[in-house]
Motif scaffolding. Structure first.
Motif, PDB file in Angstrom:
ATOM      1  N   CYS A 115       0.836  -1.205   0.000  1.00  0.00           N
ATOM      2  CA  CYS A 115       0.000   0.000   0.000  1.00  0.00           C
ATOM      3  C   CYS A 115       0.865   1.246   0.000  1.00  0.00           C
ATOM      4  CB  CYS A 115      -0.945   0.013   1.205  1.00  0.00           C
ATOM      5  SG  CYS A 115      -2.263  -1.213   1.124  1.00  0.00           S
ATOM      6  N   GLN A 116       0.246   2.329  -0.384  1.00  0.00           N
ATOM      7  CA  GLN A 116       0.907   3.633  -0.375  1.00  0.00           C
ATOM      8  C   GLN A 116       0.037   4.641   0.354  1.00  0.00           C
ATOM      9  OE1 GLN A 116       2.558   5.017  -4.079  1.00  0.00           O
ATOM     10  NE2 GLN A 116       2.252   7.171  -3.557  1.00  0.00           N
ATOM     11  N   ILE A 117       0.666   5.471   1.156  1.00  0.00           N
ATOM     12  CA  ILE A 117      -0.021   6.534   1.892  1.00  0.00           C
ATOM     13  C   ILE A 117       0.584   7.861   1.463  1.00  0.00           C
ATOM     14  CG2 ILE A 117      -0.568   7.468   4.172  1.00  0.00           C
ATOM     15  CD1 ILE A 117      -0.174   4.655   5.299  1.00  0.00           C
ATOM     16  N   ASP A 118      -0.251   8.749   0.976  1.00  0.00           N
ATOM     17  CA  ASP A 118       0.197  10.062   0.524  1.00  0.00           C
ATOM     18  C   ASP A 118      -0.186  11.116   1.558  1.00  0.00           C
ATOM     19  OD1 ASP A 118       1.152   9.072  -1.965  1.00  0.00           O
ATOM     20  OD2 ASP A 118      -0.915   9.017  -2.691  1.00  0.00           O
ATOM     21  N   ILE A 119       0.800  11.882   1.993  1.00  0.00           N
ATOM     22  CA  ILE A 119       0.584  12.938   2.985  1.00  0.00           C
ATOM     23  C   ILE A 119       1.006  14.267   2.355  1.00  0.00           C
ATOM     24  CG2 ILE A 119       1.123  13.768   5.297  1.00  0.00           C
ATOM     25  CD1 ILE A 119       1.902  10.921   6.035  1.00  0.00           C
ATOM     26  N   PHE A 120       0.072  15.178   2.241  1.00  0.00           N
ATOM     27  CA  PHE A 120       0.342  16.505   1.670  1.00  0.00           C
ATOM     28  C   PHE A 120       0.217  17.544   2.782  1.00  0.00           C
ATOM     29  CE2 PHE A 120      -1.300  13.846  -1.738  1.00  0.00           C
ATOM     30  CZ  PHE A 120      -0.364  14.050  -2.741  1.00  0.00           C
ATOM     31  N   ILE A 121       1.266  18.316   2.951  1.00  0.00           N
ATOM     32  CA  ILE A 121       1.314  19.321   4.016  1.00  0.00           C
ATOM     33  C   ILE A 121       1.430  20.698   3.393  1.00  0.00           C
ATOM     34  CG2 ILE A 121       2.610  20.172   6.001  1.00  0.00           C
ATOM     35  CD1 ILE A 121       3.476  17.323   6.550  1.00  0.00           C
ATOM     36  N   GLU A 122       0.543  21.572   3.781  1.00  0.00           N
ATOM     37  CA  GLU A 122       0.560  22.963   3.314  1.00  0.00           C
ATOM     38  C   GLU A 122       0.883  23.873   4.497  1.00  0.00           C
ATOM     39  OE1 GLU A 122       0.083  26.156   0.536  1.00  0.00           O
ATOM     40  OE2 GLU A 122       0.155  23.982   0.229  1.00  0.00           O
ATOM     41  N   ILE A 123       1.976  24.595   4.400  1.00  0.00           N
ATOM     42  CA  ILE A 123       2.359  25.539   5.444  1.00  0.00           C
ATOM     43  C   ILE A 123       1.681  26.866   5.130  1.00  0.00           C
ATOM     44  CG2 ILE A 123       4.269  26.694   6.607  1.00  0.00           C
ATOM     45  CD1 ILE A 123       6.072  24.405   5.729  1.00  0.00           C
ATOM     46  N   LEU A 124       0.671  27.200   5.901  1.00  0.00           N
ATOM     47  CA  LEU A 124      -0.100  28.410   5.654  1.00  0.00           C
ATOM     48  C   LEU A 124       0.551  29.647   6.253  1.00  0.00           C
ATOM     49  CD1 LEU A 124      -3.672  26.978   6.339  1.00  0.00           C
ATOM     50  CD2 LEU A 124      -2.480  27.171   4.154  1.00  0.00           C
ATOM     51  N   GLN A 125       1.186  29.476   7.399  1.00  0.00           N
ATOM     52  CA  GLN A 125       1.848  30.612   8.051  1.00  0.00           C
ATOM     53  C   GLN A 125       2.961  30.094   8.936  1.00  0.00           C
ATOM     54  OE1 GLN A 125      -0.817  33.406   9.865  1.00  0.00           O
ATOM     55  NE2 GLN A 125       0.799  34.546  10.896  1.00  0.00           N
ATOM     56  N   MET A 126       4.084  30.792   8.934  1.00  0.00           N
ATOM     57  CA  MET A 126       5.245  30.414   9.732  1.00  0.00           C
ATOM     58  C   MET A 126       5.442  31.384  10.884  1.00  0.00           C
ATOM     59  SD  MET A 126       8.106  29.488   6.869  1.00  0.00           S
ATOM     60  CE  MET A 126       7.790  28.349   5.527  1.00  0.00           C
ATOM     61  N   ASP A 127       5.533  30.827  12.070  1.00  0.00           N
ATOM     62  CA  ASP A 127       5.878  31.639  13.233  1.00  0.00           C
ATOM     63  C   ASP A 127       6.626  30.784  14.246  1.00  0.00           C
ATOM     64  OD1 ASP A 127       6.015  33.943  14.810  1.00  0.00           O
ATOM     65  OD2 ASP A 127       4.230  33.367  15.943  1.00  0.00           O
ATOM     66  N   GLY A 128       7.610  30.016  13.750  1.00  0.00           N
ATOM     67  CA  GLY A 128       8.407  29.173  14.615  1.00  0.00           C
ATOM     68  C   GLY A 128       7.841  27.784  14.792  1.00  0.00           C
ATOM     69  N   SER A 129       8.723  26.827  15.144  1.00  0.00           N
ATOM     70  CA  SER A 129       8.339  25.431  15.412  1.00  0.00           C
ATOM     71  C   SER A 129       7.599  24.813  14.233  1.00  0.00           C
ATOM     72  CB  SER A 129       7.489  25.350  16.683  1.00  0.00           C
ATOM     73  OG  SER A 129       8.161  25.884  17.794  1.00  0.00           O
ATOM     74  N   VAL A 130       8.107  25.037  13.029  1.00  0.00           N
ATOM     75  CA  VAL A 130       7.426  24.542  11.830  1.00  0.00           C
ATOM     76  C   VAL A 130       7.522  23.028  11.737  1.00  0.00           C
ATOM     77  CG1 VAL A 130       7.406  24.610   9.310  1.00  0.00           C
ATOM     78  CG2 VAL A 130       7.785  26.706  10.605  1.00  0.00           C
ATOM     79  N   LEU A 131       8.700  22.465  11.968  1.00  0.00           N
ATOM     80  CA  LEU A 131       8.879  21.019  11.862  1.00  0.00           C
ATOM     81  C   LEU A 131       7.981  20.285  12.843  1.00  0.00           C
ATOM     82  CD1 LEU A 131      10.213  18.428  10.923  1.00  0.00           C
ATOM     83  CD2 LEU A 131      12.164  18.956  12.414  1.00  0.00           C
ATOM     84  N   SER A 132       7.971  20.704  14.099  1.00  0.00           N
ATOM     85  CA  SER A 132       7.142  20.031  15.095  1.00  0.00           C
ATOM     86  C   SER A 132       5.657  20.180  14.771  1.00  0.00           C
ATOM     87  CB  SER A 132       7.436  20.597  16.493  1.00  0.00           C
ATOM     88  OG  SER A 132       7.182  21.988  16.542  1.00  0.00           O
ATOM     89  N   SER A 133       5.253  21.321  14.226  1.00  0.00           N
ATOM     90  CA  SER A 133       3.851  21.508  13.860  1.00  0.00           C
ATOM     91  C   SER A 133       3.455  20.598  12.703  1.00  0.00           C
ATOM     92  CB  SER A 133       3.593  22.975  13.486  1.00  0.00           C
ATOM     93  OG  SER A 133       3.832  23.830  14.583  1.00  0.00           O
ATOM     94  N   CYS A 134       4.364  20.387  11.753  1.00  0.00           N
ATOM     95  CA  CYS A 134       4.080  19.463  10.645  1.00  0.00           C
ATOM     96  C   CYS A 134       3.919  18.038  11.144  1.00  0.00           C
ATOM     97  CB  CYS A 134       5.208  19.532   9.623  1.00  0.00           C
ATOM     98  SG  CYS A 134       5.284  21.072   8.671  1.00  0.00           S
ATOM     99  N   VAL A 135       4.734  17.641  12.108  1.00  0.00           N
ATOM    100  CA  VAL A 135       4.618  16.296  12.678  1.00  0.00           C
ATOM    101  C   VAL A 135       3.279  16.119  13.386  1.00  0.00           C
ATOM    102  CG1 VAL A 135       5.572  14.699  14.388  1.00  0.00           C
ATOM    103  CG2 VAL A 135       7.103  16.007  12.907  1.00  0.00           C
ATOM    104  N   ASN A 136       2.894  17.084  14.206  1.00  0.00           N
ATOM    105  CA  ASN A 136       1.638  16.980  14.953  1.00  0.00           C
ATOM    106  C   ASN A 136       0.426  17.012  14.031  1.00  0.00           C
ATOM    107  OD1 ASN A 136       3.181  16.963  17.312  1.00  0.00           O
ATOM    108  ND2 ASN A 136       3.034  19.176  17.572  1.00  0.00           N
ATOM    109  N   ALA A 137       0.484  17.841  12.986  1.00  0.00           N
ATOM    110  CA  ALA A 137      -0.619  17.895  12.023  1.00  0.00           C
ATOM    111  C   ALA A 137      -0.745  16.582  11.266  1.00  0.00           C
ATOM    112  CB  ALA A 137      -0.411  19.057  11.057  1.00  0.00           C
ATOM    113  N   SER A 138       0.374  15.983  10.890  1.00  0.00           N
ATOM    114  CA  SER A 138       0.349  14.703  10.184  1.00  0.00           C
ATOM    115  C   SER A 138      -0.222  13.602  11.054  1.00  0.00           C
ATOM    116  CB  SER A 138       1.764  14.333   9.729  1.00  0.00           C
ATOM    117  OG  SER A 138       2.295  15.317   8.877  1.00  0.00           O
ATOM    118  N   THR A 139       0.097  13.620  12.343  1.00  0.00           N
ATOM    119  CA  THR A 139      -0.443  12.613  13.260  1.00  0.00           C
ATOM    120  C   THR A 139      -1.963  12.694  13.320  1.00  0.00           C
ATOM    121  OG1 THR A 139       1.566  12.649  14.599  1.00  0.00           O
ATOM    122  CG2 THR A 139      -0.421  11.799  15.643  1.00  0.00           C
ATOM    123  N   LEU A 140      -2.503  13.904  13.407  1.00  0.00           N
ATOM    124  CA  LEU A 140      -3.957  14.070  13.449  1.00  0.00           C
ATOM    125  C   LEU A 140      -4.604  13.627  12.144  1.00  0.00           C
ATOM    126  CD1 LEU A 140      -4.290  17.547  15.222  1.00  0.00           C
ATOM    127  CD2 LEU A 140      -4.806  15.307  16.196  1.00  0.00           C
TER     128      LEU A 140
END
Length: 290
Positions: A115-140
């Motif tokens: 199987c394949q899982i596609d995860i698309f992340i859109e950064i709408l606004q940056m104000d620090g802690s971008v990497l950690s926010s991407c991880v938490n958003a992907s988990t949800l």
């Protein structure tokens, strides 16, 4: 740069160990299998998951292979400063690689053969802690898509400040930021800033350049779980998955900083877990009908 004022508060009014306000919304994109909007302070991330679906490839595929495809894009209005040429793509590539490797450790791939899982992340606004926010958003988003995971993946960014130099052999750990003396008397020279904002984290994989504020820091990604199924106190424990360090930091300082980051990850885990439960109650009210 004035890191803390005379009252021991940061430039946004928070205490060093205090998190910014977190907002989570799940299931916004009805056309996707899973989606989530994650906001921490003014950092805003939209994650969308498609799959699991069949892998279309002419090459032979093993029964245990699962492809996790992550793609990150950044809105043109997400950052006030214009990134240097090539730096933005390099930062996005770093986030993609770290995210893929981290998610592979929690997704139960043996239940999703070929199987394949596609995860698309859109950064709408940056104000620090971008990497950690991407991880938490992907988990949800993965939880909303019903992807089986052994643990919930949680991340937190932490900055390390020192009032004095720490000698480590021939190297020295230096920080030029100003800190009130009365606040560092009982801190052994180290202050850990949880959840860095844009001014503190200007460049830590934030889409433009590396950190120019001379503030060492790291991003911790961990599996958070309950210590025991029979534990009535709901004690949480963190298992380290990845540690992205943005500066030369002595090992003993990293160990102390990791303990503070683990506590922050447990707080974030509680918020993410409550969001998932709320989303389940809203979407499946018949399960709770009396």
């Amino acid at each position: 740069m004035q890191l803390l004022n005379i009252y021991g508060l940061r430039n946004d009014g928070r205490k060093p160990e205090e998190l910014r306000k977190i907002r989570c919304e799940i299931g916004l994109n009805k056309q996707a299998n899973g989606s989530a909007y994650y906001q921490m302070g003014n950092t805003k991330i939209l994650a969308t998951v498609y799959g699991p679906h069949q892998i279309f490839s002419k090459q032979p595929i093993s029964n245990e292979s699962v492809i996790i495809n992550c793609q990150i894009s950044c809105a043109s209005f997400s950052n006030n400063s214009k990134p240097k040429k090539g730096k933005s793509n390099q930062s996005h590539f770093e986030i993609t690689q770290i995210l893929q490797k981290s998610l592979e450790s929690v997704i139960m791939v043996h239940l999703l053969p070929k199987c394949q899982i596609d995860i698309f992340i859109e950064i709408l606004q940056m104000d620090g802690s971008v990497l950690s926010s991407c991880v938490n958003a992907s988990t949800l988003a993965l939880a909303d898509a019903g992807i089986p995971m052994s643990h919930m993946l949680v991340s937190c960014t932490l900055g390390i400040s020192c009032a004095s130099n720490i000698s480590t052999g021939q190297q020295k750990f230096q920080c030029s930021l100003e800190i009130p003396e009365h606040y560092t008397e009982n801190m052994e020279g180290n202050i850990f800033l949880i959840d860095l904002n844009g001014s503190e984290d200007s460049g830590m994989v934030s889409g433009n350049v590396r950190n120019n504020n001379n503030l060492p820091g790291m991003c911790l990604i961990a599996k958070v779980k309950q210590s025991s199924e029979t534990d009535s106190t709901n004690t949480l424990s963190c298992e380290l998955v990845a540690l992205e360090i943005y500066h030369r930091i002595p090992f003993q300082v990293i160990e102390a900083a990791q303990e503070s980051a683990n506590l922050a990850c447990q707080k974030i885990y509680t918020l993410l877990n409550e969001s998932c439960k709320y989303n389940y109650v809203v979407n499946y009210p018949e399960k709770f009908a009396t």
